[in-house]
Design an enzyme around this catalytic site. Structure first.
Site, PDB file in Angstrom:
ATOM      1  N   GLY A  13     -38.150  15.471 -10.878  1.00  0.00           N
ATOM      2  CA  GLY A  13     -38.843  14.201 -10.649  1.00  0.00           C
ATOM      3  C   GLY A  13     -39.073  13.404 -11.917  1.00  0.00           C
ATOM      4  O   GLY A  13     -38.576  13.763 -12.992  1.00  0.00           O
ATOM      5  N   GLN A  14     -39.852  12.320 -11.778  1.00  0.00           N
ATOM      6  CA  GLN A  14     -40.046  11.392 -12.895  1.00  0.00           C
ATOM      7  C   GLN A  14     -40.714  12.074 -14.095  1.00  0.00           C
ATOM      8  O   GLN A  14     -40.249  11.942 -15.215  1.00  0.00           O
ATOM      9  CB  GLN A  14     -40.887  10.188 -12.427  1.00  0.00           C
ATOM     10  N   ASP A  36     -36.911  22.845  -8.129  1.00  0.00           N
ATOM     11  CA  ASP A  36     -37.085  21.649  -7.289  1.00  0.00           C
ATOM     12  C   ASP A  36     -36.599  21.949  -5.882  1.00  0.00           C
ATOM     13  O   ASP A  36     -35.900  22.937  -5.662  1.00  0.00           O
ATOM     14  CB  ASP A  36     -36.355  20.440  -7.880  1.00  0.00           C
ATOM     15  N   ASP A  49     -38.875  25.183  -2.383  1.00  0.00           N
ATOM     16  CA  ASP A  49     -39.743  24.272  -1.643  1.00  0.00           C
ATOM     17  C   ASP A  49     -41.160  24.789  -1.839  1.00  0.00           C
ATOM     18  O   ASP A  49     -41.494  25.886  -1.390  1.00  0.00           O
ATOM     19  CB  ASP A  49     -39.354  24.296  -0.154  1.00  0.00           C
ATOM     20  N   TYR A 139     -52.897   8.981  -0.807  1.00  0.00           N
ATOM     21  CA  TYR A 139     -52.585   9.581  -2.107  1.00  0.00           C
ATOM     22  C   TYR A 139     -53.863   9.810  -2.925  1.00  0.00           C
ATOM     23  O   TYR A 139     -54.094  10.902  -3.457  1.00  0.00           O
ATOM     24  CB  TYR A 139     -51.631   8.644  -2.863  1.00  0.00           C
ATOM     25  N   LYS A 143     -55.451  13.380  -4.047  1.00  0.00           N
ATOM     26  CA  LYS A 143     -55.616  13.734  -5.459  1.00  0.00           C
ATOM     27  C   LYS A 143     -57.089  14.032  -5.780  1.00  0.00           C
ATOM     28  O   LYS A 143     -57.397  14.924  -6.567  1.00  0.00           O
ATOM     29  CB  LYS A 143     -55.083  12.620  -6.368  1.00  0.00           C
TER      30      LYS A 143
HETATM   31  N1  SER Z   1     -47.972   5.773 -10.140  1.00  0.00           N
HETATM   32  C1  SER Z   1     -48.801   6.173  -9.040  1.00  0.00           C
HETATM   33  C2  SER Z   1     -48.513   5.369  -7.853  1.00  0.00           C
HETATM   34  O1  SER Z   1     -48.234   4.208  -8.001  1.00  0.00           O
HETATM   35  C3  SER Z   1     -50.241   6.047  -9.404  1.00  0.00           C
HETATM   36  O2  SER Z   1     -50.629   7.184 -10.088  1.00  0.00           O
HETATM   37  O3  SER Z   1     -48.612   5.844  -6.779  1.00  0.00           O
END
Ligand code: SER
Length: 320
Positions: A13-14, A36, A49, A139, A143
């Site tokens: 990932g990023q 991954d 996974d 999200y 978190k």
């Molecule tokens: N980069 C994330 C998002 O845009 C924020 O932490 O979801």
């Protein structure tokens, strides 16, 4: 010191792509296992996974892993489209890793949180570490819940889990994956390819951002800090820079004067509206000496240089 074997989950990932490189430079290639969900043919990563808890446990046991960096996650924009999956991936994976860390007494865990844990009732400017936190995205909720789980496993079982509330991360080597801050990456590619970008946020929607080299360095510094210095066991606020799309467009125009930007805000603008515009990170500075190196001007120049180079290579390959 005990030999460290590090497992990076979400290594393609990023963040994972660049963090794996940094960890391998430090600990040696053979001691950093990149994992991954899907892997490219010929890669030296393992297929894993993270929601398969049995396999996860087996990998950690069999490879004698001592540290886990859990980077697999669903970001804010995609999370709103797939709430159940976002909750499952973001929280269940963390619970599995924390449980295994407790059982095998792993040395250290890293898990990223985000500025998305803040919500509309949090201070808009210079948002502090401890404040009103009422996230209103899937999200952000996932978190924030994860932060409490980290604190819980540290308090109850002594699991040394460390975390950073990353701002929007800007990088050139991997495409972003479904975040609200992704515009700040896409804009560079479009600026160089077509000279024009249509932004999904309004021109003045200011957000906290960070250039990836700073984010990687912060992560390594946090993980190296002596345990007794870590006073935050939920997740650390971390600041790099703050800018709105119009500021970024102006910074790009310093290099590409003909670059044009238009604005067509969509649902992601609402998500961005619910987050702070800037972050106060004095605890990270105090506890482990955090200091960002990239501002908007420096980051813009570096992004254009690297993406420009990559595009030249691609163009040359196509023309050849
Ligand atoms: N980069 C994330 C998002 O845009 C924020 O932490 O979801």
């Amino acid at each position: 010191m005990k030999k460290q074997i590090i497992l990076v989950i979400g290594a393609a990932g990023q963040i994972g792509t660049e963090l794996t490189i940094a960890l391998r430079q430090e600990y040696g290639r053979e001691n950093v296992i990149a994992a991954d969900k899907t892997i490219k043919p010929g890669s030296d990563s393992i297929e894993l996974d993270v929601l398969d808890a049995t396999k996860l446990r087996q990998v950690i046991h069999d490879l004698e892993v001592t540290q886990v960096y859990l980077l697999a996650a669903m970001l804010s924009a995609t999370g709103e489209q797939h709430p159940e999956m976002a909750w499952k991936l973001n929280v269940q994976s963390l619970l599995s890793v924390l449980e295994i860390a407790k059982e095998f007494q792993l040395d250290k865990i890293f898990w990223p949180s985000s500025i998305a844990i803040f919500g509309p009732t949090s201070p808009k400017y210079n948002c502090p570490q401890h404040t009103r936190i009422e996230p209103n995205t899937v999200y952000g909720i996932s978190k924030r819940a994860g932060e409490y789980w980290c604190q819980y496993y540290f308090d109850k079982f002594g699991v040394d889990v460390r975390s950073i509330r990353y701002p929007g991360l800007i990088s050139y080597s991997t495409p972003p994956g479904g975040g609200t801050t992704d515009y700040a990456i896409d804009i560079f590619h479009q600026a160089l390819e077509s000279g024009h970008y249509t932004c999904f946020l309004t021109e003045d929607n200011c957000l906290p951002m960070m250039y990836m080299p700073d984010a990687i360095r912060a992560t390594m510094e946090l993980m190296h800090a002596p345990k007794e210095n870590i006073s935050i066991r939920t997740s650390y606020n971390l600041a790099g820079m703050s800018f709105a799309p119009c500021d970024l467009a102006a910074a790009i125009q310093m290099h590409l004067p003909k670059f044009q930007i238009a604005y067509e805000p969509d649902y992601r603008n609402e998500i961005a509206n619910s987050w702070p515009a800037s972050i106060k990170d004095e605890q990270a500075r105090k506890d482990w000496g955090w200091q960002p190196q990239f501002d908007l001007k420096k980051m813009t120049a570096d992004m254009l240089l690297h993406i420009g180079k990559n595009k030249e290579i691609v163009t040359r390959c196509i023309e050849a």
